[in-house]
Design an enzyme around this catalytic site. Structure first.
Site, PDB file in Angstrom:
ATOM      1  N   VAL A   1       0.758  -1.118  -0.016  1.00 54.97           N
ATOM      2  CA  VAL A   1       0.174   0.005   0.014  1.00 54.97           C
ATOM      3  C   VAL A   1       1.017   1.244   0.012  1.00 54.97           C
ATOM      4  CG1 VAL A   1      -1.842  -1.105   1.029  1.00 54.97           C
ATOM      5  CG2 VAL A   1      -0.284   0.001   2.671  1.00 54.97           C
ATOM      6  N   CYS A   2       0.176   2.379  -0.463  1.00 53.17           N
ATOM      7  CA  CYS A   2       0.787   3.751  -0.187  1.00 53.17           C
ATOM      8  C   CYS A   2       1.458   3.946   1.206  1.00 53.17           C
ATOM      9  CB  CYS A   2       0.036   4.688  -0.670  1.00 53.17           C
ATOM     10  SG  CYS A   2      -0.197   4.762  -2.449  1.00 53.17           S
ATOM     11  N   PRO A   3       2.370   4.380   1.388  1.00 51.68           N
ATOM     12  CA  PRO A   3       3.575   5.081   0.438  1.00 51.68           C
ATOM     13  C   PRO A   3       4.576   4.019   0.119  1.00 51.68           C
ATOM     14  CG  PRO A   3       4.293   5.596   2.665  1.00 51.68           C
ATOM     15  CD  PRO A   3       2.883   4.859   2.652  1.00 51.68           C
ATOM     16  N   PHE A   4       4.395   2.932   0.329  1.00 48.75           N
ATOM     17  CA  PHE A   4       5.536   1.824   0.220  1.00 48.75           C
ATOM     18  C   PHE A   4       5.425   1.378  -1.253  1.00 48.75           C
ATOM     19  CE2 PHE A   4       4.016   1.207   4.593  1.00 48.75           C
ATOM     20  CZ  PHE A   4       5.313   1.350   5.250  1.00 48.75           C
TER      21      PHE A   4
END
Length: 88
Positions: free
Chosen positions: A25-28
């Site tokens: 998921v964001c920010p990953f």
């Protein structure tokens, strides 16, 4: 907006590297993409496969801010997208 012809062309572009970050998921999603691009040479193409819908918008915007070129964003499954990025 990406046209149908550009989508068809994206299937013909061969990526130098593929980064499958489904499940992230964001920010990953952006962090993983950025780290992978740092390992690559200028002009090489990275195909990123994601399934986190907000990343479909965020990853292309972020890599463009880094100076890379987004060649295509294409929905390839019910909840999966492929993003082609050319490293600066």
């Amino acid at each position: 907006m990406i046209t149908m012809s550009r989508r068809a062309e994206s299937r013909q572009i061969e990526a130098n590297e593929v980064l499958d970050i489904r499940g992230e998921v964001c920010p990953f999603t952006f962090i993983e993409t950025k780290l992978k691009l740092e390992e690559m040479k200028s002009g090489e193409i990275l195909r990123v496969i994601i399934d986190h819908e907000p990343a479909v918008r965020d990853v292309p915007r972020s890599v463009e801010q880094e100076g890379h070129e987004v060649l295509s964003v294409e929905k390839v499954g019910e909840k999966e997208w492929s993003i082609l990025i050319k490293k600066k």
